[in-house]
Design a protein around this motif. Structure first.
Motif, short mmCIF file in Angstrom:
data_model
loop_
_atom_site.label_atom_id
_atom_site.label_comp_id
_atom_site.label_asym_id
_atom_site.label_seq_id
_atom_site.Cartn_x
_atom_site.Cartn_y
_atom_site.Cartn_z
N LYS A 25 0.82 -1.21 0.00
CA LYS A 25 0.00 0.00 0.00
C LYS A 25 0.86 1.26 0.00
N PHE A 26 2.12 1.15 0.44
CA PHE A 26 3.01 2.31 0.47
C PHE A 26 3.66 2.60 -0.88
N ASP A 27 3.62 1.63 -1.78
CA ASP A 27 4.22 1.79 -3.10
C ASP A 27 3.45 2.85 -3.89
N GLY A 28 4.17 3.84 -4.39
CA GLY A 28 3.54 4.86 -5.22
C GLY A 28 2.91 6.01 -4.46
N GLN A 29 2.99 6.00 -3.14
CA GLN A 29 2.41 7.11 -2.37
C GLN A 29 3.34 8.31 -2.40
N ASP A 30 2.74 9.50 -2.37
CA ASP A 30 3.52 10.72 -2.26
C ASP A 30 4.28 10.71 -0.95
N ASN A 31 5.46 11.29 -0.95
CA ASN A 31 6.31 11.41 0.23
C ASN A 31 6.89 10.09 0.74
N ILE A 36 11.74 -1.70 -4.70
CA ILE A 36 11.20 -3.06 -4.69
C ILE A 36 12.01 -3.89 -5.68
N VAL A 37 12.57 -4.99 -5.18
CA VAL A 37 13.33 -5.91 -6.02
C VAL A 37 12.67 -7.27 -5.88
N ASN A 38 12.25 -7.84 -7.01
CA ASN A 38 11.56 -9.12 -7.01
C ASN A 38 12.50 -10.26 -7.39
N LYS A 39 12.00 -11.48 -7.27
CA LYS A 39 12.76 -12.69 -7.54
C LYS A 39 13.41 -12.66 -8.93
N LYS A 40 12.70 -12.16 -9.91
CA LYS A 40 13.22 -12.12 -11.28
C LYS A 40 14.51 -11.30 -11.34
N VAL A 70 11.70 -1.75 0.32
CA VAL A 70 12.17 -0.71 1.21
C VAL A 70 11.32 0.53 0.97
N PHE A 71 10.79 1.09 2.06
CA PHE A 71 9.98 2.30 2.00
C PHE A 71 10.60 3.33 2.94
N VAL A 72 10.84 4.55 2.43
CA VAL A 72 11.50 5.59 3.21
C VAL A 72 10.66 6.86 3.12
N THR A 73 10.44 7.50 4.28
CA THR A 73 9.70 8.75 4.30
C THR A 73 10.27 9.72 5.33
N GLU A 74 10.04 10.99 5.09
CA GLU A 74 10.37 12.04 6.06
C GLU A 74 9.09 12.64 6.64
#
Length: 180
Positions: A25-31, A36-40, A70-74
């Motif tokens: 749900k955090f993917d693509g959110q502002d701020n 994201i690294v997948n098996k492929k 990995v999700f990073v926010t300030e």
């Protein structure tokens, strides 16, 4: 024919839904910065030419990985949401605390789901609050079937946020049960 098509759509949408994690749900959110690294991608990376022992260790590790998120926010608001979701996930899953560090306004919590042996890990979750340089919050999820002692190689090569804290966990731990 319509029933067959409807059944196919239902089956495909169900498998897509269950393939996602609670953190997507955090993917693509502002701020929120996302990696994201997948098996492929791990499979492609594992085919690179090896020239030294350290690179070989890295290749051996990435062959064992399935997903890295990995999700990073300030943003304080996004950080609160990330903390709430991760706390709920930790309570509902079979994760156990590996280590906790609190220093200079920074809080690091690392949880694991054990594998076949004491140092084997199926899932690692790290939550960092107050990370430098700008009081960032970092949520990292790593899945696969890997040895905890191999993580320092991954953090060196991928330059992950919170990587220094993961190094402490991999070097100082004898396994999930003995390292709190």
């Amino acid at each position: 024919m319509r029933k067959l098509i409807l059944s196919l759509v239902l089956v495909l949408s169900t498998s897509t839904f269950f393939g996602q994690s609670v953190f997507d749900k955090f993917d693509g959110q502002d701020n929120i910065a996302t990696v994201i690294v997948n098996k492929k991608m791990f499979t492609l990376l594992s085919k690179m030419e090896v020239k030294d022992k350290e690179t070989q260790q890295y290749v051996n590790l990435i062959k064992k990985l399935d997903n890295l998120k990995v999700f990073v926010t300030e943003s304080d608001k996004k950080a609160e949401d990330m903390k709430a979701v991760s706390d709920k996930y930790i309570k509902s899953s079979a994760l156990e605390e590996l280590m906790r560090i609190t220093e200079k306004g920074k809080s690091v919590k690392i949880y694991v789901k054990s594998g076949a042996s004491e140092s084997q890990v199926k899932e690692l979750l790290m939550f960092v609050d107050g990370a430098a340089p700008k009081n960032q919050t970092v949520l990292m999820s790593l899945t696969g079937d890997f040895d905890l002692n191999e993580l320092s190689v991954l953090t060196d090569k991928m330059n992950l946020p919170g990587g220094d804290d993961l190094k402490k966990a991999s070097k100082g731990a004898k396994g999930p049960k003995g390292a709190k």
